[in-house]
Scaffold this active site. Structure first.
Site, PDB file in Angstrom:
ATOM      1  N   ASP A  10      12.911  -3.865 105.601  1.00 23.29           N
ATOM      2  CA  ASP A  10      13.973  -4.237 106.135  1.00 23.29           C
ATOM      3  C   ASP A  10      14.024  -3.788 107.705  1.00 23.29           C
ATOM      4  OD1 ASP A  10      16.471  -5.487 106.870  1.00 23.29           O
ATOM      5  OD2 ASP A  10      17.332  -4.854 105.063  1.00 23.29           O
ATOM      6  N   GLU A  20      26.949  -6.118 106.853  1.00 22.50           N
ATOM      7  CA  GLU A  20      26.542  -5.116 106.309  1.00 22.50           C
ATOM      8  C   GLU A  20      26.843  -3.872 107.373  1.00 22.50           C
ATOM      9  OE1 GLU A  20      22.316  -4.635 107.329  1.00 22.50           O
ATOM     10  OE2 GLU A  20      22.290  -6.438 108.590  1.00 22.50           O
TER      11      GLU A  20
END
Ligand code: BGC
Length: 867
Positions: free
Chosen positions: A309, A513
């Site tokens: 990520d 997020e």
């Protein structure tokens, strides 16, 4: 919802199958590739930090555009403008292999997580939690198909979706990215999205398909307190039987890319395979050889790509932004790196590591074999250059076309969950006189949620979504403007409203997020989370008192405690994060003119709904009970009390009986917040008199997970050096040398362990100060900021550059900053977790010690204090 219990990690049986000819072809290419070409394929860089020339020179294998990043920073860019941005990279990649006996296609990736949500004018679907509520597998597959067509029509090959997380704690800010808390449902729904995105073999050949990514491996939805990027401490059995469920079915369905989770896994099985290197391994998934290589690649035999990520490697204690060795050796194949200087540095450090044998050639070959395999299977080499692709040429007729939007509207309709319908208030007549109220009625951001043209979904307005319809607009369209009165008008006129029904749209402000977590010291009570939500409850109470029958529509990404709102409502509908097709909601809320039902409710809760303010975590019966960690599971189960179970949902024929009972649901008695006694004397943070246990940390931007500062040994980092020194006692102060490296932020902070917070409002009320001593080695080279946090990233910071610049060199002086000034920047003193944070992006060299909060500051001694 019993969970399937397994005794081992299952072997993937992908529909892609093994192709001996392909493997031979790949071996032949691998045999001819240089090490530089191989490492280039293993890098995925962010478009803003990458030029076509970079791709040509370094043979970069893929690029991504981050959320909220558009061509030329223009959010209104058309699909053609996207393609024009992508094309030069694609051509440069081809050029890079000119004269070589092989060529490797370039791939472009984006986060199309609820439709092609980064593209202006694209079709936006409900977020996954809403799709989970539809329980409609063929619809999910059609949504995947539509999304793939729109992605392909903008010249993009790859999406970072679907998320197959099993969200277990409603405090988590990514809760809505999951389809359901029930692993069985995720197992059923997520592969449909993969089929939609990737198509069958025929689809793949005709270029209507894109590469899907299954994320995030593993356990991101099971972190303690629902903290994003936090710690999952569940036993392996629970990881396998609950959190991995969606991976099994999507990988079987042919998905070929798995993205790693930012979270860590606290378990003895998560071993450190290189104990000699750098710091102790912090359990981050990005460095978990056990879960990446031993489990996913070897036991499960996954043969596709493991991608990291966004800068995720640097959160592994064994790596830095510029050194990903541990992460590659753990099994990562493609590294997603944002900044240019970082991916350049990773290329260099990796080359060096291979040359010195610290990364084996076979590890590199394994990674590149996977990359070539996936690119081949996706038929990337058969795709023409982006501007010449068939769908791109037709993009104007594809992006956001009526046919696609009607699928989105259908999804909205089917995702609605009816919780209550007293006296069959719904469906409303299209001739009803309606009062419109609530913070969500006109707010497109509350409909969309995060990942909607903008990362957090906040910095957008109606004009950013052509043809969008908020619920307020949809209601006006059905009943006509003349029959609608806004509650604000009713309130200001003071008169009674002549209305048949009030439609109150309440809901969460948009988030994604990191920013979306509900902090551990808060509860799930909607009205307590934000002032606007509290106003919604007051509006609901006032409407109830006025006697107008009331429908409440809840927009939100997670189940919150709203028992009073449900009790006061006549009808209550959960609409999740439907996106801009508000007409899908009125399709169901309103009857036809002759009173017949147009569309009935079909949605069922994909998650259980909390009965108390503290019903945070969902536990899965059937796993882990007798296992290590089982106690924690049982404790979670006790804590969670459901008002409605997963699967609950009424429709027009079933409504009346159960909804009457809801008028009598017990409200969770309000509990006064328990605060430990606030300190009645100074709060010592660093110095000889400290009695509280603190973590002392250094962090930098791009990497918010701090590194522990030793109290005895010096620590050298890319950002600078910290060394314990003597001041008032033995090694009770620090010598700090931040080097302003590449203009990156470096911070020193003092944190209470385990996200514990202190109630320190009395310091502000008493006129307290944050005081510390400094001895400057040089004037600071730029801005220096001071902050107190209850958590990142919710607070502001105070510019204290003048204090540091004004301090004399080479002599200890005391700096004193009134806490009231920090309060003005937004720091919340009732829940302080980081009582001291100093940060700068510039060079800063000083000694610092005797850090404390003074309750009753002594009089400022002239000449000594600089503030
Ligand atoms: C998110 C991923 C996303 C990636 C690329 C990260 O911050 O965690 O889910 O795919 O960014 O935008």
């Amino acid at each position: 919802m019993p969970v399937m219990s397994r005794t081992e990690w299952p072997r993937i049986s992908s529909r892609r199958g093994y192709d001996a000819d392909l493997e031979r072809e790949i071996s032949a290419i691998l045999g001819q590739m240089t090490l530089e070409e191989k490492i280039g394929q293993m890098i995925q860089a962010e478009v803003q930090q990458l030029t076509p020339d970079d791709v040509r020179i370094h043979k970069i294998g893929s690029a991504l555009n981050g959320a909220g990043i558009w061509p030329k920073r223009n959010r209104y860019s058309t699909a053609l403008e996207w393609v024009q941005m992508i094309e030069p990279y694609w051509l440069a990649s081809q050029e890079g292999f000119r004269g070589r006996p092989f060529s490797i296609p370039f791939a472009w990736a984006t986060d199309a997580v609820h439709g092609h949500n980064n593209l202006f004018g694209a079709t936006i679907f409900p977020h996954n939690i809403g799709l989970g509520a539809t329980h409609d597998e063929s619809l999910i597959r059609r949504i995947g198909r539509v999304t793939a067509r729109e992605i392909a029509a903008s010249g993009i090959d790859w999406t970072f979706a679907p998320t197959v997380t099993i969200p277990c704690d409603a405090r988590w800010g990514r809760f809505y990215e999951g389809y359901s808390e029930d692993p069985e449902l995720v197992m059923r729904f997520a592969p449909q999205m993969v089929f939609g995105l990737e198509g069958d073999e025929q689809d793949a050949r005709d270029a209507h398909s894109v590469i899907a990514t299954i994320k995030h491996w593993l356990g991101d939805g099971g972190t303690k307190w629902g903290i994003d990027r936090g710690v999952n401490a569940f036993p392996e059995e629970e990881l396998r039987d609950v959190h991995a469920a969606g991976f099994f079915s999507t990988l079987n369905a042919g998905a070929q890319v798995v993205m790693l989770s930012f979270s860590s896994w606290e378990s003895d099985r998560n071993y450190d395979f290189d104990p000699g290197s750098r710091a102790a391994y912090n359990g981050k998934l990005h460095g978990s050889r056990y879960l990446i290589t031993d489990v996913l690649k070897e036991q499960m035999q996954f043969d596709g790509i493991v991608i990291t990520d966004w800068d995720g490697h640097c959160e592994v204690s064994k790596c830095t932004l510029q050194d990903a060795r541990y992460c590659f050796n753990a099994g990562a194949d493609v590294l997603m790196v944002e900044a240019r200087q970082d991916w350049l540095a990773v290329i260099h450090s990796t080359l060096e590591d291979v040359r010195t044998g610290r990364i084996s050639m076979s590890r590199i070959d394994d990674a590149v074999r996977r990359i070539l395999r996936v690119k081949h299977r996706a038929r990337l080499s058969l795709k023409e250059q982006p501007t010449r692709r068939e769908l791109v040429r037709k993009s104007q007729h594809i992006i956001g076309c009526e046919e696609h939007r009607s699928v989105a509207r259908e999804a909205v309709r089917k995702s609605l969950v009816l919780l209550k319908n007293r006296g069959q208030l719904l469906p409303l007549s299209p001739e009803a006189r309606v009062v419109l109220a609530g913070s969500g009625a006109h707010d497109i951001t509350r409909h969309n949620g995060g990942w909607s043209l903008d990362w957090q979904g906040r910095n957008v307005s109606l004009r950013d979504f052509p043809g969008a319809m908020t619920l307020a607009m949809a209601v006006r369209q059905i009943v006509g403007d003349e029959r609608v009165t806004e509650w604000e008008e009713v309130k200001s006129s003071g008169g009674p409203a002549h209305a048949d029904a009030a439609i109150v749209v309440i809901g969460e402000e948009s988030y994604a997020e990191m920013h979306g977590d509900i902090q551990p010291w808060r509860t799930l009570e909607y009205a307590s989370l934000k002032p606007a939500y509290r106003e919604d409850l007051e509006t609901i109470r006032a409407i109830k008192a006025s006697g107008i029958p009331m429908v409440i529509i809840f927009l939100g990404g997670r189940p919150l405690y709203i028992s009073e709102e449900i009790k006061l409502a006549d009808a209550f509908v959960v609409a999740w994060l439907p996106g801009p097709e508000g007409g899908g909601i009125t399709d169901v809320l309103f009857a036809r003119e002759d009173g017949s039902i147009r569309f009935d409710f079909q949605g069922k809760l994909p998650v259980s709904w909390p009965a108390t303010r503290r019903s945070f975590s969902i536990a899965h019966p059937g796993v882990s009970d007798g296992l290590a960690g089982g106690e924690a599971v049982l404790a979670r189960r006790e804590e969670h009390q459901a008002l409605f179970p997963c699967g609950y949902g009424l429709n027009y024929t079933s409504a009346s009986h159960i909804s009457d009972e809801l008028d009598h649901i017990a409200l969770d008695p309000e509990m006064a917040e328990q605060h430990p006694e606030p300190p009645s004397e100074n709060f010592e943070l660093l110095g000889p008199n400290v009695t509280t246990a603190f973590d002392l940390k250094i962090a930098g931007n791009g990497c918010w997970v701090g590194v522990d500062v030793s109290r005895t040994e010096p620590l050298d980092m890319m950002l600078g050096r910290v060394e314990p020194i003597d001041y008032l006692g033995h090694k009770d102060a620090l010598s700090l040398a931040f080097n302003g490296f590449q203009g990156r932020i470096a911070s020193l902070y003092i944190q209470l362990p385990q996200l514990e917070t202190r109630h320190l409002c009395n310091f502000v009320a008493a006129g307290g100060v944050l005081a510390f001593s400094v001895r400057m080695a040089a004037k600071p080279a730029g801005t220096v900021l001071l902050a107190c946090h209850n958590c990142f990233p919710s607070q502001g910071a105070l510019d204290v550059t003048h204090l540091f610049s004004g301090a004399p060199l080479n002599r200890w002086v005391e700096l004193r900053v009134p806490l009231a000034e920090l309060a003005e920047t937004g720091s919340e003193f009732c829940h302080i977790n980081v009582p001291f944070m100093l940060y700068t992006a510039a060079e800063l060299r000083c000694d610092i010690g005797n850090i404390r909060w003074e309750l009753q500051p002594k009089a400022v001694v002239p000449g000594k204090a600089t503030y």
